[in-house]
Design an enzyme around this catalytic site. Structure first.
Site, PDB file in Angstrom:
ATOM      1  N   SER A 138      26.018  56.426  59.483  1.00  0.00           N
ATOM      2  CA  SER A 138      26.788  57.576  59.818  1.00  0.00           C
ATOM      3  C   SER A 138      26.731  58.502  58.572  1.00  0.00           C
ATOM      4  CB  SER A 138      28.226  57.155  59.666  1.00  0.00           C
ATOM      5  OG  SER A 138      29.124  58.238  59.602  1.00  0.00           O
ATOM      6  N   TYR A 164      35.776  51.546  56.363  1.00  0.00           N
ATOM      7  CA  TYR A 164      34.753  51.850  57.250  1.00  0.00           C
ATOM      8  C   TYR A 164      33.393  52.596  56.880  1.00  0.00           C
ATOM      9  CZ  TYR A 164      32.205  54.132  61.210  1.00  0.00           C
ATOM     10  OH  TYR A 164      31.218  54.455  61.665  1.00  0.00           O
ATOM     11  N   LYS A 168      29.370  50.905  56.453  1.00  0.00           N
ATOM     12  CA  LYS A 168      28.030  51.443  56.783  1.00  0.00           C
ATOM     13  C   LYS A 168      27.128  51.412  55.755  1.00  0.00           C
ATOM     14  CE  LYS A 168      28.916  51.894  60.967  1.00  0.00           C
ATOM     15  NZ  LYS A 168      28.398  51.304  62.002  1.00  0.00           N
TER      16      LYS A 168
HETATM   17  P1  NAD Z   1      32.742  52.360  70.172  1.00  0.00           P
HETATM   18  O1  NAD Z   1      33.883  51.484  69.589  1.00  0.00           O
HETATM   19  O2  NAD Z   1      32.765  52.879  71.413  1.00  0.00           O
HETATM   20  O3  NAD Z   1      31.787  51.045  70.395  1.00  0.00           O
HETATM   21  C1  NAD Z   1      31.447  50.035  69.691  1.00  0.00           C
HETATM   22  C2  NAD Z   1      31.221  48.900  70.508  1.00  0.00           C
HETATM   23  O4  NAD Z   1      31.138  47.633  69.906  1.00  0.00           O
HETATM   24  C3  NAD Z   1      32.768  48.481  71.318  1.00  0.00           C
HETATM   25  O5  NAD Z   1      32.440  48.760  72.867  1.00  0.00           O
HETATM   26  C4  NAD Z   1      33.456  47.205  70.842  1.00  0.00           C
HETATM   27  O6  NAD Z   1      33.901  46.367  71.840  1.00  0.00           O
HETATM   28  C5  NAD Z   1      32.022  46.644  70.218  1.00  0.00           C
HETATM   29  N1  NAD Z   1      32.261  45.673  69.115  1.00  0.00           N
HETATM   30  C6  NAD Z   1      32.959  45.896  68.027  1.00  0.00           C
HETATM   31  N2  NAD Z   1      32.858  44.858  67.434  1.00  0.00           N
HETATM   32  C7  NAD Z   1      32.098  43.697  68.003  1.00  0.00           C
HETATM   33  C8  NAD Z   1      31.644  42.564  67.661  1.00  0.00           C
HETATM   34  N3  NAD Z   1      32.123  41.926  66.519  1.00  0.00           N
HETATM   35  N4  NAD Z   1      30.847  41.868  68.579  1.00  0.00           N
HETATM   36  C9  NAD Z   1      30.525  42.407  69.772  1.00  0.00           C
HETATM   37  N5  NAD Z   1      31.079  43.794  69.967  1.00  0.00           N
HETATM   38  C10 NAD Z   1      31.448  44.451  69.138  1.00  0.00           C
HETATM   39  O7  NAD Z   1      32.253  53.189  69.120  1.00  0.00           O
HETATM   40  P2  NAD Z   1      31.017  54.299  69.273  1.00  0.00           P
HETATM   41  O8  NAD Z   1      31.601  55.423  68.860  1.00  0.00           O
HETATM   42  O9  NAD Z   1      29.988  53.924  70.461  1.00  0.00           O
HETATM   43  O10 NAD Z   1      30.305  53.658  67.597  1.00  0.00           O
HETATM   44  C11 NAD Z   1      29.034  53.001  68.040  1.00  0.00           C
HETATM   45  C12 NAD Z   1      28.363  52.965  66.395  1.00  0.00           C
HETATM   46  O11 NAD Z   1      28.019  54.144  66.038  1.00  0.00           O
HETATM   47  C13 NAD Z   1      29.370  52.289  65.433  1.00  0.00           C
HETATM   48  O12 NAD Z   1      28.531  51.132  64.795  1.00  0.00           O
HETATM   49  C14 NAD Z   1      29.922  53.265  64.921  1.00  0.00           C
HETATM   50  O13 NAD Z   1      30.457  52.783  63.578  1.00  0.00           O
HETATM   51  C15 NAD Z   1      28.683  54.081  64.682  1.00  0.00           C
HETATM   52  N6  NAD Z   1      29.366  55.725  64.643  1.00  0.00           N
HETATM   53  C16 NAD Z   1      29.782  56.103  65.374  1.00  0.00           C
HETATM   54  C17 NAD Z   1      30.255  57.474  65.159  1.00  0.00           C
HETATM   55  C18 NAD Z   1      31.302  58.333  66.080  1.00  0.00           C
HETATM   56  O14 NAD Z   1      31.974  59.085  65.507  1.00  0.00           O
HETATM   57  N7  NAD Z   1      31.381  57.817  67.386  1.00  0.00           N
HETATM   58  C19 NAD Z   1      29.755  58.181  64.212  1.00  0.00           C
HETATM   59  C20 NAD Z   1      28.944  57.637  62.981  1.00  0.00           C
HETATM   60  C21 NAD Z   1      28.664  56.244  63.467  1.00  0.00           C
HETATM   61  C1  WQD Z   2      36.680  66.508  62.619  1.00  0.00           C
HETATM   62  C2  WQD Z   2      37.590  67.828  61.960  1.00  0.00           C
HETATM   63  C3  WQD Z   2      39.482  66.914  60.625  1.00  0.00           C
HETATM   64  C4  WQD Z   2      41.727  65.458  64.340  1.00  0.00           C
HETATM   65  C5  WQD Z   2      34.934  60.717  61.450  1.00  0.00           C
HETATM   66  C6  WQD Z   2      34.771  59.654  60.587  1.00  0.00           C
HETATM   67  C7  WQD Z   2      33.222  59.721  60.166  1.00  0.00           C
HETATM   68  C8  WQD Z   2      32.532  59.438  61.700  1.00  0.00           C
HETATM   69  C9  WQD Z   2      32.876  60.360  62.833  1.00  0.00           C
HETATM   70  C10 WQD Z   2      32.012  57.152  62.293  1.00  0.00           C
HETATM   71  C11 WQD Z   2      38.281  67.542  60.536  1.00  0.00           C
HETATM   72  C12 WQD Z   2      39.942  67.917  62.171  1.00  0.00           C
HETATM   73  C13 WQD Z   2      40.759  66.009  63.396  1.00  0.00           C
HETATM   74  C14 WQD Z   2      43.014  66.110  64.477  1.00  0.00           C
HETATM   75  C15 WQD Z   2      42.170  67.819  63.190  1.00  0.00           C
HETATM   76  N1  WQD Z   2      32.906  58.602  62.485  1.00  0.00           N
HETATM   77  N2  WQD Z   2      40.810  67.257  62.698  1.00  0.00           N
HETATM   78  N3  WQD Z   2      42.996  67.478  64.090  1.00  0.00           N
HETATM   79  O1  WQD Z   2      36.697  63.048  60.003  1.00  0.00           O
HETATM   80  O2  WQD Z   2      34.527  64.569  60.420  1.00  0.00           O
HETATM   81  O3  WQD Z   2      34.526  62.103  60.839  1.00  0.00           O
HETATM   82  O4  WQD Z   2      34.439  60.443  62.656  1.00  0.00           O
HETATM   83  O5  WQD Z   2      30.911  56.786  61.328  1.00  0.00           O
HETATM   84  O6  WQD Z   2      32.964  58.444  59.425  1.00  0.00           O
HETATM   85  O7  WQD Z   2      35.279  59.867  59.349  1.00  0.00           O
HETATM   86  O8  WQD Z   2      35.626  63.473  62.505  1.00  0.00           O
HETATM   87  O9  WQD Z   2      36.838  64.186  64.630  1.00  0.00           O
HETATM   88  O10 WQD Z   2      38.128  62.988  62.897  1.00  0.00           O
HETATM   89  O11 WQD Z   2      37.470  65.355  62.422  1.00  0.00           O
HETATM   90  O12 WQD Z   2      42.169  68.963  62.633  1.00  0.00           O
HETATM   91  O13 WQD Z   2      43.801  65.633  65.176  1.00  0.00           O
HETATM   92  O14 WQD Z   2      38.572  68.041  62.909  1.00  0.00           O
HETATM   93  O15 WQD Z   2      40.484  67.211  59.698  1.00  0.00           O
HETATM   94  O16 WQD Z   2      37.851  68.603  59.971  1.00  0.00           O
HETATM   95  P1  WQD Z   2      35.290  63.268  60.879  1.00  0.00           P
HETATM   96  P2  WQD Z   2      36.905  64.007  63.202  1.00  0.00           P
END
Ligand code: NAD
Ligand code: WQD
Length: 356
Positions: A138, A164, A168
């Protein structure tokens, strides 16, 4: 040779039922990979330990079946069985807990699941001779940006403000050490910016449980009438209109990035690890997102300006040129497509996967 390997390879997808996982499974199947998905269903909609609804929808989209096991990545024996049952070539590792606020409340659960679980997975992989991995990292590993746009050379791990984000960073470091210890390992760290949107079919999308933490799902729930109004966290940032700026990336572009990473990793000269940003390279403010969504949906999005959210940064966007040069990948879907596909998914599934 990459073409030839593609059809033959079996990819284990951890967290395959989640938001990023399910969209990636669609792209893998479309490209003739065989997919084994595992998930413990902690954050996806399923009846008990059955195949999650998201994966059933993936089957509907692709016309292919997905092999699924209810396995927790912390369960060494269960994981080992999966590796014994299938000839797995590479792993794409999504499984993790991802709620930033919750990670502050229950840090040990996050460290155990995300760091402990990952390390167990890598151990079982090595034991079974599977040493190719794409990891969901991330942009949060960069902490507060020291410069923009953020390149992969930006320091990591300094100023990750929440558990969190630290998980990562720690898993990235573990993987670097594993690569140092054993030159057979090939690892790609994908640093996502802000994934949004849904598959164009409207059959799969992001389905947060409870009150959404993230902007896009919150906006779309306001648009569909599930929430009254959006709270805009902070209007005094040094940005275009005072609201936070992020690099939103369409989930299908992000998913395709994983295929490109796999292809890169399968090239014979690829060794050790490398990190790539997956973003568009362009930032949008909260109010720009509200406006774009409102235009696409034809709905008014009520909002109020409130205090900044703790731990937030003013602006964050990627330099995405390394992925373009080395992965032959670039995001093609614009902000309109991101809003249109989110809205399509939201309208068809007002209560997410539970609607079915
Ligand atoms: P998500 O929660 O939709 O998907 C993660 C999945 O992993 C879920 O279905 C959950 O049930 C499963 N899971 C969690 N712990 C587990 C375990 N111990 N064993 C087996 N399964 C498990 O989240 P996502 O948005 O699809 O994110 C996927 C990956 O991408 C994550 O590693 C997340 O940290 C990373 N990521 C997400 C974002 C985002 O904003 N969505 C941004 C950056 C990184
Ligand atoms: C986006 C913008 C908020 C909600 C997070 C995690 C990051 C990554 C992705 C996994 C910001 C604003 C949000 C609301 C708002 N996850 N906001 N009202 O914070 O960039 O990233 O998700 O790795 O680690 O920190 O994403 O969608 O929460 O926020 O004004 O109700 O929207 O302040 O500027 P963020 P977000």
């Amino acid at each position: 040779s990459v073409e030839k390997m593609k059809g033959n390879s079996t990819i284990l997808v951890t967290g395959g039922a989640g938001y990023v996982g399910s969209h990636t499974v669609v792209e893998l199947l479309k490209n003739n990979y065989t997919v084994i998905a595992i998930d413990n269903n902690v954050n996806c909609y399923a009846t008990g330990k059955d195949k999650p609804e998201s994966l059933k929808r993936v089957e509907k989209i692709t016309g292919e079946s997905v092999t699924y096991y209810n396995v927790d990545i912390r369960d060494k024996e269960a994981l080992d069985k999966v590796f014994k049952l299938h000839k797995i070539d590479s792993v794409i590792h999504f499984a993790a807990l991802k709620a930033v606020g919750e990670s502050v409340q229950i840090p040990l659960t996050y460290y155990q699941n995300n760091v402990g679980g990952s390390s167990t997975l890598f151990e079982v992989m090595a034991k079974n001779g599977v040493k190719k991995l794409v990891f969901s990292s991330s942009a949060t590993v960069y902490g507060t940006p020291q410069f923009l746009p953020i390149t992969e050379k930006h320091p990591t791990g300094q100023g990750c403000t929440n558990p969190y984000g630290k998980t990562k960073y720690f898993v990235e470091e573990i993987l670097k050490d594993v690569c140092t210890s054993d030159s057979d390992w090939k690892v790609v760290l994908l640093r996502y910016f802000n994934p949004v949107g849904a598959h164009e079919s409207g059959l799969i999308g992001e389905d947060p449980s409870g009150i959404p933490n993230n902007l896009m799902p919150y906006i779309s729930q306001v648009a569909v009438g599930r929430r009254e109004k959006l709270q805009v966290f902070g209007s005094d940032y040094p940005t275009v209109d005072g609201t936070g700026v992020r690099d939103y990336i369409h989930i299908s572009d992000l998913a395709i990035g994983h295929l490109k990473a796999l292809e890169r990793m399968l090239q014979p000269h690829y060794t050790s690890w490398k990190a790539y940003n997956l973003g568009t390279g362009r930032g949008y403010s909260v109010l720009e997102m509200v406006k774009a969504f409102s235009e696409v949906s034809g709905r008014q999005i009520k909002y109020e300006l409130v205090e900044r959210r703790e731990g937030d940064i003013a602006a964050c966007y990627a330099d995405a040129s390394l992925a373009r040069a080395e992965l032959n990948w670039t995001a093609t879907r614009d902000i309109k497509a991101m809003c249109r596909d989110t809205w399509n998914w939201q309208k068809k599934n007002p209560k997410g996967f539970q609607t079915s």
